[in-house]
Design a protein around this motif. Structure first.
Motif, mmCIF file in Angstrom:
data_model
loop_
_atom_site.group_PDB
_atom_site.id
_atom_site.type_symbol
_atom_site.label_atom_id
_atom_site.label_comp_id
_atom_site.label_asym_id
_atom_site.label_seq_id
_atom_site.Cartn_x
_atom_site.Cartn_y
_atom_site.Cartn_z
ATOM 1 N N ASP A 115 3.257 0.048 -7.713
ATOM 2 C CA ASP A 115 3.389 -1.287 -7.126
ATOM 3 C C ASP A 115 4.723 -1.414 -6.390
ATOM 4 O OD1 ASP A 115 5.284 -1.756 -9.155
ATOM 5 O OD2 ASP A 115 4.037 -3.210 -10.215
ATOM 6 N N VAL A 116 4.900 -2.529 -5.700
ATOM 7 C CA VAL A 116 6.100 -2.735 -4.888
ATOM 8 C C VAL A 116 7.359 -2.701 -5.760
ATOM 9 C CG1 VAL A 116 7.316 -4.373 -3.387
ATOM 10 C CG2 VAL A 116 4.877 -3.972 -3.075
ATOM 11 N N ALA A 117 7.291 -3.270 -6.943
ATOM 12 C CA ALA A 117 8.463 -3.257 -7.832
ATOM 13 C C ALA A 117 8.798 -1.845 -8.289
ATOM 14 C CB ALA A 117 8.235 -4.173 -9.030
ATOM 15 N N GLY A 118 7.797 -0.989 -8.451
ATOM 16 C CA GLY A 118 8.049 0.411 -8.796
ATOM 17 C C GLY A 118 8.742 1.149 -7.666
ATOM 18 N N VAL A 119 8.329 0.876 -6.425
ATOM 19 C CA VAL A 119 8.990 1.467 -5.262
ATOM 20 C C VAL A 119 10.410 0.907 -5.147
ATOM 21 C CG1 VAL A 119 8.919 1.818 -2.759
ATOM 22 C CG2 VAL A 119 6.786 1.767 -4.071
ATOM 23 N N THR A 120 10.573 -0.374 -5.436
ATOM 24 C CA THR A 120 11.892 -0.990 -5.403
ATOM 25 C C THR A 120 12.829 -0.310 -6.392
ATOM 26 O OG1 THR A 120 10.997 -3.126 -4.724
ATOM 27 C CG2 THR A 120 13.177 -3.144 -5.748
ATOM 28 N N ALA A 121 12.352 -0.034 -7.595
ATOM 29 C CA ALA A 121 13.177 0.651 -8.598
ATOM 30 C C ALA A 121 13.617 2.018 -8.088
ATOM 31 C CB ALA A 121 12.413 0.784 -9.913
ATOM 32 N N LEU A 122 12.716 2.732 -7.443
ATOM 33 C CA LEU A 122 13.050 4.041 -6.867
ATOM 34 C C LEU A 122 14.103 3.894 -5.766
ATOM 35 C CD1 LEU A 122 12.386 7.121 -6.607
ATOM 36 C CD2 LEU A 122 10.692 6.436 -4.905
ATOM 37 N N ALA A 123 13.888 2.942 -4.856
ATOM 38 C CA ALA A 123 14.820 2.746 -3.737
ATOM 39 C C ALA A 123 16.206 2.326 -4.224
ATOM 40 C CB ALA A 123 14.261 1.713 -2.769
ATOM 41 N N ARG A 179 4.547 3.713 2.741
ATOM 42 C CA ARG A 179 4.373 2.491 3.536
ATOM 43 C C ARG A 179 5.330 1.400 3.084
ATOM 44 N NH1 ARG A 179 -2.094 2.011 3.685
ATOM 45 N NH2 ARG A 179 -1.830 3.227 1.817
ATOM 46 N N VAL A 180 5.470 1.235 1.764
ATOM 47 C CA VAL A 180 6.378 0.207 1.235
ATOM 48 C C VAL A 180 7.828 0.571 1.563
ATOM 49 C CG1 VAL A 180 7.246 -0.891 -0.874
ATOM 50 C CG2 VAL A 180 4.782 -0.576 -0.553
ATOM 51 N N LEU A 181 8.185 1.846 1.425
ATOM 52 C CA LEU A 181 9.546 2.267 1.789
ATOM 53 C C LEU A 181 9.845 1.945 3.243
ATOM 54 C CD1 LEU A 181 9.974 5.736 0.047
ATOM 55 C CD2 LEU A 181 11.244 3.632 -0.459
ATOM 56 N N GLU A 182 8.920 2.269 4.135
ATOM 57 C CA GLU A 182 9.137 2.034 5.560
ATOM 58 C C GLU A 182 9.202 0.550 5.872
ATOM 59 O OE1 GLU A 182 10.158 2.710 9.306
ATOM 60 O OE2 GLU A 182 10.031 4.240 7.758
ATOM 61 N N MET A 183 8.422 -0.250 5.155
ATOM 62 C CA MET A 183 8.394 -1.693 5.404
ATOM 63 C C MET A 183 9.698 -2.371 4.978
ATOM 64 S SD MET A 183 5.671 -4.517 3.982
ATOM 65 C CE MET A 183 4.305 -3.577 4.610
ATOM 66 N N PHE A 184 10.192 -2.024 3.774
ATOM 67 C CA PHE A 184 11.340 -2.738 3.224
ATOM 68 C C PHE A 184 12.670 -1.986 3.346
ATOM 69 C CE2 PHE A 184 7.747 -4.643 0.937
ATOM 70 C CZ PHE A 184 7.967 -5.971 1.252
ATOM 71 N N TRP A 185 12.626 -0.664 3.459
ATOM 72 C CA TRP A 185 13.854 0.136 3.563
ATOM 73 C C TRP A 185 13.728 1.166 4.681
ATOM 74 C CZ3 TRP A 185 11.434 -0.889 -1.107
ATOM 75 C CH2 TRP A 185 12.112 -1.784 -1.928
ATOM 76 N N PRO A 186 13.482 0.726 5.911
ATOM 77 C CA PRO A 186 13.364 1.706 7.000
ATOM 78 C C PRO A 186 14.690 2.437 7.188
ATOM 79 C CG PRO A 186 13.505 -0.521 7.882
ATOM 80 C CD PRO A 186 13.406 -0.647 6.380
ATOM 81 N N GLY A 187 14.599 3.721 7.355
ATOM 82 C CA GLY A 187 15.810 4.500 7.586
ATOM 83 C C GLY A 187 16.615 4.829 6.327
#
Length: 117
Positions: free
Chosen positions: A71-79, A101-109
């Protein structure tokens, strides 16, 4: 097929979300996850990322080929964990399709995470 067991937790109940995290074989620095990364399993995921960050030296690998969903919160924890590394990066191998997709949407680059499909 039985649901995976959360490492260090109670046995998984069939039909419920579970996450198993283990070290990578062969001495490669990193972790392998299996199951789902969601609200039910996020504490285990965040604990595994925290332990990985403490052992991190340059490049750490996060193997996700056996993760069915994150989920998005799991990707957030990774980022957030990657952004707080003193140096180097995480290489995320074979993630579920929503992760890049979530990484590119919220943390591009974000150069602290390399996605290897």
């Amino acid at each position: 097929m039985d649901a995976p067991h959360v490492a260090g937790g109670p046995p998984a109940v069939p039909g419920s979300a579970a996450l198993e995290v283990s070290p990578l074989p062969g001495g490669r620095p990193g972790i392998r996850a299996r199951g789902e990364i969601s609200v039910l399993t996020r504490p285990s995921w965040e604990q595994a990322l925290s332990k990985l960050a403490r052992r991190h030296a340059g490049v750490s690998y996060v193997e996700l080929s056996d993760v069915a969903f994150v989920d998005v919160a799991g990707v957030t924890a990774l980022a957030v964990t990657a952004m707080n590394l003193p140096d180097g990066r995480f290489v995320v191998e074979n993630p579920p399709p929503q992760l890049p997709r979530v990484l590119e949407m919220f943390w591009p680059g974000l150069d602290r995470i390399e996605v290897a499909l």
